[in-house]
Write an enzyme that holds these catalytic residues in place. Structure first.
Site, PDB file in Angstrom:
ATOM      1  CG  HIS A 151      -1.251   3.607  -4.594  1.00  0.00           C
ATOM      2  ND1 HIS A 151      -1.955   3.696  -3.397  1.00  0.00           N
ATOM      3  CD2 HIS A 151      -2.132   3.968  -5.565  1.00  0.00           C
ATOM      4  CE1 HIS A 151      -3.177   4.107  -3.639  1.00  0.00           C
ATOM      5  NE2 HIS A 151      -3.324   4.281  -4.939  1.00  0.00           N
ATOM      6  CB  CYS A 152      -2.188  -1.471  -7.456  1.00  0.00           C
ATOM      7  SG  CYS A 152      -2.959  -2.135  -8.962  1.00  0.00           S
ATOM      8  N   PRO A 153      -3.337   1.570  -8.829  1.00  0.00           N
ATOM      9  CG  PRO A 153      -3.040   2.575 -10.906  1.00  0.00           C
ATOM     10  CD  PRO A 153      -2.294   1.908  -9.804  1.00  0.00           C
ATOM     11  CG  ASN A 194      -5.707  -0.233  -0.565  1.00  0.00           C
ATOM     12  OD1 ASN A 194      -5.092   0.673  -0.003  1.00  0.00           O
ATOM     13  ND2 ASN A 194      -6.281  -1.220   0.113  1.00  0.00           N
TER      14      ASN A 194
END
Length: 309
Positions: free
Chosen positions: A166-168, A172
């Protein structure tokens, strides 16, 4: 009428036992099921995660790109006496920045491969007409039938197919459906950062040779501060996105997600060539559309998925 939670409990008590948060039975064989069965109902709708941290990080990303745009245009290119230099570099920089932001939007607003919530009901599993010995995994957190290589994301609150992480910064998950856009985002940000660094170096050399008051429409101290900040930003993002781009390409070529590498999960899927893995993410056949954030790859729609059993 039973609630989804109670229906999930029925599934747990039906022929199952708990292990590591997942219900399973003794396996005999895998169950090939069409991908349409596990395609999220939101696949055709706008996808957006309402996470405060992720939204702030995504806004910061856009603001940093816009800051670089401001410095490049109003500090370096517009005051330049060389019209050809300004047009060529301005066009290239704006094209890369546009592709980077477009890739960011696609990575942020594309369903990464979410499994429908609450479909692990007794009625639904019975509708699959499983044979004796055939079982399915169920995620107790989102009450969904869990396909092979899917992992639950605590931020998205869904199970994501082939979830890498999960990439802030894109607010997403990076998964099966949006990995291409995330790779393009990291690539274009790295390229635009490298281009900005080159222009900063040339502008410093130009200002040292000329009068500082003539090399920019801003005062010399303001010009130096703006250029130093842009240099720091470009260097930081060049290193960060280059590393991310390299790890993503390596992950795609080895067909092993970041979570699978971290957990050192046993490989249960067929091994394919690096070229086949790249085509599975970017589309088939190879073309310039691989580098376009506006092109949607098919991700092997004709293939079937197998539930872990």
């Amino acid at each position: 009428m039973k609630s989804p939670v109670h229906r999930c409990r029925d599934v747990e008590h039906n022929r199952g036992q708990a292990w590591a948060g997942t219900t399973f039975l003794q396996a005999e064989q895998r169950i090939p099921i069409s991908k349409d069965v596990i395609t999220s109902s939101s696949a055709s709708a706008m996808w957006f995660i309402k996470d405060a941290c992720g939204i702030i990080c995504a806004l910061i990303t856009w603001l940093l790109v816009l800051y670089a745009e401001f410095v490049v245009l109003f500090v370096m290119l517009l005051p330049s006496k060389n019209l050809t230099y300004s047009i060529v570099n301005g066009s290239l920089f704006n094209a890369l920045a546009f592709l980077a932001l477009a890739s960011h939007v696609r990575a942020m607003c594309t369903d990464p491969g979410a499994v429908p919530k609450g479909n692990a009901t007794k009625e639904y599993i019975e509708s699959l007409q499983l044979k004796p010995g055939q079982v399915v995994y169920k995620c107790p957190k989102c009450c969904s039938i869990k396909p092979d290589r899917a992992h639950h994301c605590s931020v998205c609150k869904r199970c994501i197919r082939k979830m890498d992480h999960h990439c802030p910064w894109v607010n997403n998950c990076v998964g099966e459906n949006n990995q291409k856009y995330f790779v393009l985002f990291t690539m274009y940000i790295a390229l635009v950062s490298l281009h900005a660094l080159f222009m900063v170096v040339f502008h410093f050399l130009y200002c040292f040779e000329e009068d500082w008051t003539k090399c920019s429409s801003f005062s010399p101290p303001a010009t130096v501060i703006l250029l130093i900040l842009l240099c720091f930003e470009g260097l930081l993002f060049l290193i960060f996105t280059s590393v991310m781009f390299g790890t993503q390409v390596h992950s795609i070529c080895t067909d092993e997600t970041g979570i699978e590498q971290l957990k050192k999960e046993e490989r249960r899927w067929a091994k394919k060539t690096k070229w086949m893995n790249l085509r599975a993410v970017f589309g088939h056949p190879f073309s310039l559309l691989w580098f376009s954030p506006f092109s949607t790859p098919d991700h092997g729609k004709a293939e079937t998925y197998q539930y872990v059993v």
